[in-house]
Each structure stands twice: as C-alpha cells, then as structure tokens.
Design a protein around this motif. Structure first.
Motif, short mmCIF file in Angstrom:
data_model
loop_
_atom_site.label_atom_id
_atom_site.label_comp_id
_atom_site.label_asym_id
_atom_site.label_seq_id
_atom_site.Cartn_x
_atom_site.Cartn_y
_atom_site.Cartn_z
N ALA A 297 0.83 -1.21 0.00
CA ALA A 297 0.00 0.00 0.00
C ALA A 297 0.87 1.25 0.00
CB ALA A 297 -0.92 0.00 1.22
N LEU A 298 1.94 1.24 0.80
CA LEU A 298 2.84 2.39 0.86
C LEU A 298 3.55 2.62 -0.47
CD1 LEU A 298 4.25 4.63 2.44
CD2 LEU A 298 5.89 2.93 3.26
N MET A 299 3.99 1.54 -1.11
CA MET A 299 4.67 1.66 -2.39
C MET A 299 3.75 2.30 -3.43
SD MET A 299 6.11 -1.33 -4.91
CE MET A 299 4.41 -1.75 -5.33
N ASN A 300 2.50 1.87 -3.46
CA ASN A 300 1.55 2.42 -4.42
C ASN A 300 1.19 3.87 -4.09
OD1 ASN A 300 0.23 0.30 -6.48
ND2 ASN A 300 0.85 -0.78 -4.64
N ALA A 301 1.08 4.18 -2.80
CA ALA A 301 0.79 5.56 -2.39
C ALA A 301 1.93 6.50 -2.80
CB ALA A 301 0.55 5.62 -0.89
N ASN A 302 3.15 6.05 -2.60
CA ASN A 302 4.30 6.87 -3.01
C ASN A 302 4.32 7.08 -4.52
OD1 ASN A 302 5.59 7.43 -0.53
ND2 ASN A 302 6.47 5.38 -0.47
N ALA A 303 4.00 6.04 -5.27
CA ALA A 303 3.97 6.16 -6.73
C ALA A 303 2.89 7.14 -7.18
CB ALA A 303 3.75 4.79 -7.36
N ILE A 304 1.71 7.06 -6.57
CA ILE A 304 0.61 7.96 -6.94
C ILE A 304 0.98 9.40 -6.62
CG2 ILE A 304 -1.77 8.61 -6.36
CD1 ILE A 304 -2.34 5.63 -5.97
N THR B 81 2.11 2.11 -11.09
CA THR B 81 2.83 0.91 -10.68
C THR B 81 2.41 -0.28 -11.54
OG1 THR B 81 1.14 0.33 -9.05
CG2 THR B 81 2.95 1.76 -8.30
N ASP B 82 3.18 -1.35 -11.45
CA ASP B 82 2.82 -2.58 -12.16
C ASP B 82 1.50 -3.14 -11.65
OD1 ASP B 82 5.13 -2.37 -13.64
OD2 ASP B 82 6.30 -3.68 -12.32
N THR B 83 1.26 -2.97 -10.35
CA THR B 83 0.00 -3.45 -9.75
C THR B 83 -1.19 -2.74 -10.38
OG1 THR B 83 1.12 -3.90 -7.65
CG2 THR B 83 -1.28 -3.69 -7.60
N LEU B 84 -1.10 -1.43 -10.49
CA LEU B 84 -2.19 -0.66 -11.08
C LEU B 84 -2.37 -0.98 -12.55
CD1 LEU B 84 -4.36 1.50 -11.01
CD2 LEU B 84 -2.58 3.25 -11.22
N LYS B 85 -1.28 -1.10 -13.28
CA LYS B 85 -1.36 -1.41 -14.71
C LYS B 85 -2.03 -2.76 -14.94
CE LYS B 85 1.42 -1.72 -18.92
NZ LYS B 85 2.79 -1.63 -19.50
N ALA B 86 -1.62 -3.75 -14.16
CA ALA B 86 -2.21 -5.09 -14.30
C ALA B 86 -3.69 -5.07 -13.94
CB ALA B 86 -1.45 -6.08 -13.42
N PHE B 87 -4.04 -4.31 -12.93
CA PHE B 87 -5.44 -4.21 -12.50
C PHE B 87 -6.31 -3.60 -13.59
CE2 PHE B 87 -8.66 -1.43 -10.43
CZ PHE B 87 -9.51 -2.42 -9.94
N LEU B 88 -5.83 -2.54 -14.23
CA LEU B 88 -6.60 -1.88 -15.29
C LEU B 88 -6.70 -2.77 -16.52
CD1 LEU B 88 -5.22 1.78 -14.98
CD2 LEU B 88 -7.44 0.91 -14.21
N GLU B 89 -5.58 -3.37 -16.91
CA GLU B 89 -5.60 -4.21 -18.11
C GLU B 89 -6.49 -5.44 -17.92
OE1 GLU B 89 -1.24 -3.21 -20.07
OE2 GLU B 89 -1.44 -4.94 -18.73
N MET B 90 -6.60 -5.92 -16.70
CA MET B 90 -7.40 -7.11 -16.45
C MET B 90 -8.90 -6.80 -16.43
SD MET B 90 -7.21 -9.67 -13.16
CE MET B 90 -5.49 -10.04 -13.51
#
Length: 230
Positions: free
Chosen positions: A63-70, A76-85
């Motif tokens: 969660a912290l890694m994604n918050a820092n990226a935002i 992030t790769d997590t967000l990209k994979a979530f959207l593409e899926m």
C-alpha cells in the motif's frame, strides 16, 4: 460530458484499487448542475455507478509503495495489471470505446502514456464521482467495513508520513533551522509590538517614555496606569 460509450472511474483507496462503471449518465449529469444529492444519496448513487472490480493491497508495504507512486504521478505494475485485467478489451489496438476517469491529472497522464490507446479524463465530474466512491466504498466492496477502511487510512497515513521524513536526509537540520528562524521572527515581532506600544501610549502619557526605558516594564506600566487622568 464526453461522448463515449462507457465511462469508468478509478478510485485509489488506502485498502486497494477500485474500478467503477458509470451506468446512468443522466444521474451523473446532475453533478454538473450543482446537485450534490446524487453523491450523498446512496440509493441514487448506486443506480448511477456500479463497482466493476476491486483489488486489495497485499500488505502495508505494498500500500505504501503504491501511495508513493501515486504521489509522484507514476503508475505501478500493480495498477497497470489491475486496469488491463478489468477494463474492456478493444476490438483492435487503439480502438477503445470507453474513457477512464482519474481524479489526479498527473496520474491520468501517466496511465495514458503507460497503456497504449487508453483515453483518460480528469475533471470536476470525475472528482465528484470519486467523492461518492469514497463516501460509499464500504457499501460497494463486500467485506470492507467502515472501521477497516478507516484503520487502513490511518495506518497508511502514518507509514506515508514516516517514509517522507525518512527520505529527507536533512530532516534534523531542517528542524533546527526552522526553530532558529521562528525565534528570530518572534524576537522581531516582539520588538515591533513594543515600539508600537511606546509610540501610541506616549501620545497619552509622554512623560512615561523617559521614565521607563525597559519595554516589558513600559507595557506593564501602561496596562496598570491606563488613563492617567483618572
């Protein structure tokens, strides 16, 4: 509103990413007319917006890694994979029949650049929809209670704050510099106030200025004497 076949809205929560689909444009159109009922009224909002997908963060560190990226307008790769899926697959590359609403314009730009053919928008309507998603997230996401969402926000807030302090190499020096600057400013302000008290009260009692030299004692004498004619 933009003329698109479908509108999806990305919502970044402390517990994970949520993707909502706008299914009733006429209800959302009320947002543009200044009506807040569509957002605050759960019954109306749930008719206009449906939860498409939700993915929780795997851990507090994730969660912290994604918050820092935002915060740095990065995807992030997590967000990209979530959207593409979870977003509809276009019939052919670059022929998406939908638009993705993102609250942060910088993140919208990063998503558009990172996923070819993605059309993103960030405007007042998207922000109002995001406000409704934030208000009713625990209702849309099964198993996510209001208390759990609040706890996730609190934990992420603390972790994010600590990380920002940790990554500042001059954090101790900054505190010392700010303290010295504050003391200097307070000293300057006190001198200015003391000068104003002496100047203004001397119009009423000019002799006191020569009798009392100390600014603190002058202020106390002025407060005690007040009107010398009494």
């Amino acid at each position: 509103m933009a003329d698109v076949s479908n509108l999806f809205v990305l919502f970044e929560a402390a517990a994970g990413y949520a993707l909502f689909e706008v299914v009733a444009f006429e209800e959302i159109g009320a947002l543009l007319e200044g009506s807040m009922d569509t957002v605050t009224d759960l019954a109306r909002f749930s008719r206009a917006v449906k939860l498409k997908a939700f993915t929780p963060f795997e851990s507090a560190q994730d969660a912290l890694m994604n918050a820092n990226a935002i915060s740095e307008h990065a995807m992030t790769d997590t967000l990209k994979a979530f959207l593409e899926m979870n977003l509809p697959k276009p019939a052919k590359k670059g022929d998406a029949k939908y638009s993705l609403g993102v609250i942060d314009p910088g993140l919208a730009t990063a998503i558009s650049s990172g996923i070819p053919g993605m059309s993103c928008r960030s405007d007042d309507t998207i922000r109002e929809v995001g406000r409704g998603c934030r208000l009713h997230l625990d209702t849309f996401v099964k198993g996510l209670s209001q208390a759990a969402a609040a706890q996730a926000q609190l934990g992420l807030g603390h972790s994010y704050s600590r990380s920002k302090v940790k990554f500042n190499p001059a954090r101790s020096d900054n505190m010392i510099i700010q303290s010295i600057a504050l003391l200097d400013q307070m000293d300057k302000d006190l001198n200015t106030f003391a000068m104003r008290v002496r100047e203004w009260y001397s119009w009423h009692f000019p002799e006191l200025k020569a009798l009392v030299k100390d600014n603190y004692m002058f202020a106390r004498c002025a407060a005690y004497v007040q009107d010398k004619g009494r």
